[in-house]
Design a protein around this motif. Structure first.
Motif, PDB file in Angstrom:
ATOM      1  N   LEU A 607       0.866  -1.180   0.000  1.00 22.27           N
ATOM      2  CA  LEU A 607       0.000   0.000   0.000  1.00 22.27           C
ATOM      3  C   LEU A 607       0.900   1.226   0.000  1.00 22.27           C
ATOM      4  O   LEU A 607       1.899   1.248   0.712  1.00 22.27           O
ATOM      5  N   ALA A 608       0.497   2.218  -0.782  1.00 26.44           N
ATOM      6  CA  ALA A 608       1.329   3.419  -0.811  1.00 26.44           C
ATOM      7  C   ALA A 608       0.464   4.640  -0.591  1.00 26.44           C
ATOM      8  O   ALA A 608      -0.597   4.780  -1.195  1.00 26.44           O
ATOM      9  N   TRP A 609       0.916   5.541   0.297  1.00 30.89           N
ATOM     10  CA  TRP A 609       0.210   6.809   0.516  1.00 30.89           C
ATOM     11  C   TRP A 609       1.013   7.901  -0.188  1.00 30.89           C
ATOM     12  O   TRP A 609       2.163   8.161   0.160  1.00 30.89           O
ATOM     13  N   HIS A 610       0.414   8.512  -1.223  1.00 26.12           N
ATOM     14  CA  HIS A 610       1.110   9.523  -2.028  1.00 26.12           C
ATOM     15  C   HIS A 610       0.738  10.913  -1.564  1.00 26.12           C
ATOM     16  O   HIS A 610      -0.442  11.213  -1.391  1.00 26.12           O
ATOM     17  N   TYR A 611       1.720  11.783  -1.407  1.00 25.83           N
ATOM     18  CA  TYR A 611       1.392  13.161  -0.984  1.00 25.83           C
ATOM     19  C   TYR A 611       2.090  14.218  -1.827  1.00 25.83           C
ATOM     20  O   TYR A 611       2.295  15.340  -1.389  1.00 25.83           O
ATOM     21  N   ARG A 612       2.403  13.908  -3.066  1.00 25.10           N
ATOM     22  CA  ARG A 612       3.095  14.846  -3.953  1.00 25.10           C
ATOM     23  C   ARG A 612       2.333  16.162  -4.151  1.00 25.10           C
ATOM     24  O   ARG A 612       2.912  17.213  -4.316  1.00 25.10           O
ATOM     25  N   MET A 613       1.006  16.078  -4.148  1.00 25.09           N
ATOM     26  CA  MET A 613       0.222  17.273  -4.466  1.00 25.09           C
ATOM     27  C   MET A 613      -0.279  18.025  -3.233  1.00 25.09           C
ATOM     28  O   MET A 613      -1.079  18.942  -3.327  1.00 25.09           O
ATOM     29  N   VAL A 614       0.222  17.629  -2.063  1.00 28.77           N
ATOM     30  CA  VAL A 614      -0.235  18.270  -0.821  1.00 28.77           C
ATOM     31  C   VAL A 614       0.616  19.508  -0.522  1.00 28.77           C
ATOM     32  O   VAL A 614       1.813  19.517  -0.808  1.00 28.77           O
ATOM     33  N   GLU A 615       0.032  20.529   0.058  1.00 32.25           N
ATOM     34  CA  GLU A 615       0.776  21.722   0.473  1.00 32.25           C
ATOM     35  C   GLU A 615       1.935  21.256   1.368  1.00 32.25           C
ATOM     36  O   GLU A 615       1.714  20.501   2.326  1.00 32.25           O
ATOM     37  N   ARG A 617       3.949  22.154   3.859  1.00 35.42           N
ATOM     38  CA  ARG A 617       4.034  22.149   5.325  1.00 35.42           C
ATOM     39  C   ARG A 617       3.064  21.148   5.920  1.00 35.42           C
ATOM     40  O   ARG A 617       3.390  20.411   6.849  1.00 35.42           O
ATOM     41  N   LEU A 618       1.859  21.100   5.355  1.00 33.51           N
ATOM     42  CA  LEU A 618       0.874  20.135   5.822  1.00 33.51           C
ATOM     43  C   LEU A 618       1.383  18.720   5.543  1.00 33.51           C
ATOM     44  O   LEU A 618       1.297  17.821   6.386  1.00 33.51           O
ATOM     45  N   ALA A 619       1.955  18.539   4.356  1.00 35.78           N
ATOM     46  CA  ALA A 619       2.463  17.222   3.966  1.00 35.78           C
ATOM     47  C   ALA A 619       3.511  16.733   4.960  1.00 35.78           C
ATOM     48  O   ALA A 619       3.476  15.578   5.402  1.00 35.78           O
ATOM     49  N   ALA A 620       4.416  17.622   5.334  1.00 34.12           N
ATOM     50  CA  ALA A 620       5.487  17.215   6.247  1.00 34.12           C
ATOM     51  C   ALA A 620       4.891  16.765   7.576  1.00 34.12           C
ATOM     52  O   ALA A 620       5.302  15.748   8.148  1.00 34.12           O
ATOM     53  N   LEU A 640       8.435  -0.511   6.259  1.00 31.84           N
ATOM     54  CA  LEU A 640       7.996   0.834   5.917  1.00 31.84           C
ATOM     55  C   LEU A 640       9.038   1.438   4.992  1.00 31.84           C
ATOM     56  O   LEU A 640      10.222   1.438   5.305  1.00 31.84           O
ATOM     57  N   LEU A 641       8.590   1.973   3.851  1.00 31.55           N
ATOM     58  CA  LEU A 641       9.543   2.523   2.899  1.00 31.55           C
ATOM     59  C   LEU A 641       9.205   3.990   2.652  1.00 31.55           C
ATOM     60  O   LEU A 641       8.096   4.315   2.253  1.00 31.55           O
ATOM     61  N   ASP A 642      10.196   4.855   2.930  1.00 31.19           N
ATOM     62  CA  ASP A 642       9.977   6.275   2.751  1.00 31.19           C
ATOM     63  C   ASP A 642      10.491   6.659   1.373  1.00 31.19           C
ATOM     64  O   ASP A 642      11.684   6.736   1.158  1.00 31.19           O
ATOM     65  N   GLY A 643       9.585   6.866   0.431  1.00 33.51           N
ATOM     66  CA  GLY A 643      10.018   7.168  -0.934  1.00 33.51           C
ATOM     67  C   GLY A 643       9.921   8.649  -1.244  1.00 33.51           C
ATOM     68  O   GLY A 643       9.810   9.476  -0.343  1.00 33.51           O
ATOM     69  N   ALA A 644       9.940   8.985  -2.522  1.00 34.01           N
ATOM     70  CA  ALA A 644       9.831  10.369  -2.943  1.00 34.01           C
ATOM     71  C   ALA A 644       8.366  10.778  -2.884  1.00 34.01           C
ATOM     72  O   ALA A 644       7.586  10.414  -3.747  1.00 34.01           O
ATOM     73  N   LYS A 645       7.982  11.522  -1.850  1.00 34.19           N
ATOM     74  CA  LYS A 645       6.604  11.983  -1.633  1.00 34.19           C
ATOM     75  C   LYS A 645       5.625  10.826  -1.550  1.00 34.19           C
ATOM     76  O   LYS A 645       4.492  10.906  -2.006  1.00 34.19           O
ATOM     77  N   VAL A 646       6.111   9.713  -1.016  1.00 32.37           N
ATOM     78  CA  VAL A 646       5.236   8.554  -0.863  1.00 32.37           C
ATOM     79  C   VAL A 646       5.729   7.730   0.326  1.00 32.37           C
ATOM     80  O   VAL A 646       6.927   7.626   0.566  1.00 32.37           O
ATOM     81  N   ILE A 647       4.772   7.232   1.111  1.00 33.29           N
ATOM     82  CA  ILE A 647       5.113   6.308   2.187  1.00 33.29           C
ATOM     83  C   ILE A 647       4.500   4.973   1.815  1.00 33.29           C
ATOM     84  O   ILE A 647       3.296   4.881   1.563  1.00 33.29           O
TER      85      ILE A 647
END
Ligand code: GDG
Length: 723
Positions: A607-615, A617-620, A640-647
């Motif tokens: 499962l991947a949670w993508h946050y590339r399009m999130v503001e 500061r909120l994303a962090a 757990l894999l911390d990718g480029a704007k994706v967990i």
């Protein structure tokens, strides 16, 4: 011997032509004065524009080349139309006003100027690359050359590159007005170290980078494209000792008292600026007028001497501005002047260095009231020149200098009444207070002089460069030679990542579908008999099946969890246990609901949670929460894999390295192997590559691969060559 390559728009001298003779005239302005000392140490070359040589005869050209060479100056020539578009049009007509928050002065339609700005930046980068030798440090300066660090980084991935911006960096909300904001930022982030005058400007750069190009901020550092870029405050200084000793020269002392006497007033107030609309002249004049209005006792007892140095005279904006200022001076002098007194003495010209020193010495009050200014060296020069420790500096809080020169009388230059009050206070300040303030100011100016500034920047550049991940390739032969071996091999295997390697990224994963040309190429390679092609991707089995299921190639989905050999059927490496993902599913669903712009991608085994399009500061904040929650609750079988704007949560032990080993099996030795990829997960493939394999990193960033190309187009060209 390693050298410093200083790079600025203009060389510190401008070539003047007189028939076949040439004369080198010192260039004016803050940057040239500051870097002259660094260059004088003798271990540097300076690259930049030498002025217009368009009409120079061959003999004059040869003379100029000799004269520049002796001073270790490398000319980069520009045509007249390039100067008018890149320099007048884009740099001074757009970037200069915008970075000083004067958005209404920004030129309206500079599209063509931008194209030329780019071309000229390319030319600078090419000249730097041609001049550079291993070990040299590159130090690029100012808003004219913001693309250059990135362009040089592409040519010289392992070079030490510093960038210094001499003007303010505006708030992200203002910077984002520029249509080319991302490209400019990416250019700047090609450096190892980005220097600005104040902590505030540095913060703005880091913030804009997180907002606009997806960089991540940690303390003073940004992580961008797998590289680390340090962004910090390096307030520029002056050669304080030189200014002090100049001020004490007998002819300067003589001239100062002569001028003071002939002004026939109790107090002389001084302004020294290039005649630029950022320097706040109209409001300064109005403030002086307000002083005479509100405190009439000062009439005939004070004079404002304003030196306005000609600058950018080709530009219409500056022409209009000059007329406005002239008119204002005339009006105020007309209103208050008397037969024995002219309130404002206005000089539109430049003066010699000793005359300037005499002006500083003669001035009881120095007005430095720009609407915005990167630093402002005049303020510092005034302090250094006051060896008598008297005189009062009135300083705009919107100049970078205000961050350091706290003992000045700080004013808001937009507040005419407030500034008038500060001028009065300065005129009436007691001698002991003047001395206490001036002593403290001089301490600051001498402590952080230009030598200290350059030393600190270059030391930090060394440190930032040393800490940068090593990009140097481990290849023993050039890529062409390696590919020739691959072409000649009787059997070969190609293991290729898909997104970012064969196609460019799209805003949504679904949009990055393969074009017909790519499918035809893969088909041709796959049917060649002696070539095995495998796509090794993080995508789901379903999407690879839909796009490539009909091709005679191997497919590997979900980072190695699913494999399908050419012509075979899908097999999983282990049993996925849907229950175990339930915990992650709950946490991610909650995060998505609270975070606009984020979404969950569901694959069979992960499962991947993508946050590339999130503001950002909120994303962090949300990403940190989710990470913490998941690491506390995941069963041991999941990682757990911390990718480029994706967990991403996936089966432990499953990665693309494992896929490489399984695909090549025991028989790796009898095949020539090419492995290509563009991101962190592809590094697992490179690490698992058998000896002799050609590993190819696509794009920038630290990598264990032996070779590197720029982008998908290069990979495709290379594959076509194998057909
Ligand atoms: C940019 C940023 C930043 C001026 N008139 C004469 C003359 N000058 C010299 C001064 C001073 C220099 O020119 C001007 O420097 P500033 O810092 O005041 O302003 P900019 O040219 O706008 O410089 C600025 C600077 O870069 C450095 O990073 O501080 O914020 O805008 O040195 O003394 N020198 C002589 N005759 C003149 O008539 N000899």
């Amino acid at each position: 011997m390693a050298r410093d390559l200083i790079v600025s728009n203009r060389l510190p001298v401008t070539v003047d032509l007189d028939g076949d003779d040439v004369e080198l005239r010192p260039s004016s302005g803050g940057l040239a004065s500051a870097l002259a000392g660094v260059h004088a140490r003798g271990e540097s070359l300076w690259l930049g524009w030498p002025g217009d040589l368009g009409r120079a005869s061959a003999a004059a050209r040869a003379h100029a080349a000799d004269a520049l060479h002796t001073r270790r100056l490398v000319p980069i020539e520009l045509s007249a139309s390039e100067v008018s578009r890149y320099y007048d049009g884009l740099a001074n007509g757009v970037l200069w006003p915008l970075f000083h928050y004067l958005t209404d002065v920004v030129r309206r339609d500079p599209g063509r100027d931008w194209a030329v700005y780019r071309e000229v930046n390319e030319r600078f980068a090419a000249q730097i690359a041609a001049t550079w030798r291993p070990g040299d440090r590159i130090w690029i300066h100012d808003y004219h050359l913001m693309l250059v660090p990135g362009l040089v980084r592409r040519r010289l991935p392992g070079a030490a590159i510093g960038f210094f911006l001499h003007i303010p960096f505006p708030a992200a909300e203002v910077f984002r007005i520029l249509p080319w904001r991302e490209e400019l930022l990416r250019g700047v982030l090609g450096a190892d170290l980005v220097g600005l005058h104040t902590a505030d400007y540095a913060h703005q750069v880091r913030y804009a980078a997180t907002q606009l190009v997806g960089a991540e901020e940690l303390g003073d550092e940004l992580t961008y494209e797998d590289r680390r870029v340090r962004v910090g405050a390096y307030p520029i200084g002056i050669d304080a000792h030189h200014h002090a000793s100049q001020a004490d020269a007998p002819e300067v002392i003589g001239q100062a008292s002569e001028w003071k006497a002939s002004a026939r007033v109790e107090r002389v107030v001084l302004g020294v600026d290039r005649l630029d609309y950022t320097k706040g002249l109209p409001r300064r004049l109005l403030s002086f007028e307000r002083l005479l209005e509100r405190w009439p006792a000062w009439r005939e007892r004070v004079q404002l001497v304003q030196l306005a140095v000609p600058t950018r005279e080709r530009s219409a904006e500056y022409d209009t501005f000059r007329r406005d200022v002239n008119e204002l001076v005339g009006r105020i002098n007309g209103r208050f002047g008397t037969p024995v007194w002219t309130p404002i003495q206005f000089m539109y010209r430049s003066v010699s260095a000793t005359e300037l020193a005499a002006l500083y010495r003669a001035a009881d009050v120095m007005l430095v009231t720009p609407l915005r200014d990167g630093m402002n060296l005049v303020a510092k020069e005034y302090c250094a020149s006051r060896t008598d420790e008297h005189g009062v500096l009135v300083l705009s809080e919107l100049a970078g200098a205000a961050a350091e020169l706290r003992e000045a009388l700080l004013v808001n230059p937009y507040d005419v009444d407030g500034t008038a009050g500060a001028i009065r206070r300065a005129l009436e300040m007691s001698a002991p207070e003047q001395q206490a303030r001036m002593t403290a100011l001089r301490g600051t100016v001498f402590r952080n002089d230009v030598r200290a500034w350059a030393g600190r920047f270059l030391d930090d550049l060394d440190a930032a460069h040393a800490a940068a991940p090593v990009i140097a390739s481990g290849a023993s032969t050039p890529l062409d030679a390696a590919l020739a071996v691959l072409r000649a091999a009787p059997r070969r295997a190609l293991l290729l990542d898909y997104d970012g390697t064969l196609v460019s990224f799209a805003s949504m994963p679904e949009l990055a579908f393969p074009d017909e040309e790519l499918r035809a190429l893969l088909r041709a390679l796959g049917t060649a008999g002696h070539t095995e092609v495998h796509l090794v991707s993080g995508r789901s089995r379903a999407s690879l099946d839909a796009w490539f299921g009909d091709l005679p190639i191997g497919l590997c989905a979900e980072h190695g969890y699913w494999l399908r050999p050419p012509g075979g059927v899908w097999e999983a490496v282990a049993d996925a246990s849907p229950d175990s993902l339930a915990v992650a599913q709950v946490a991610m669903t909650r995060a998505s609901a609270r975070t606009p712009g984020s979404f969950i991608e569901t694959k069979g085994s992960s499962l991947a949670w993508h946050y590339r399009m999130v503001e950002p500061r909120l994303a962090a904040r949300r990403a940190a929460e989710l990470r913490q929650q998941l690491s506390a609750s995941l069963p041991p079988s999941l990682a757990l894999l911390d990718g480029a704007k994706v967990i991403e949560v996936r089966m432990r032990g499953v990665d693309k390295g494992g896929a490489v080993r399984r695909i090549l099996g025991e028989g790796a030795a009898d095949r020539a192997v090419l492995i290509a990829g563009d991101d962190r997960t592809d590094e697992d493939m490179f690490a698992a590559a058998p000896p002799g394999a050609i590993t190819l990193r696509v794009g920038a960033g630290a990598s264990g691969a032996a070779y590197r190309v720029d982008g998908p187009d290069d990979v495709r060209a290379l594959l076509r060559g194998l057909r």
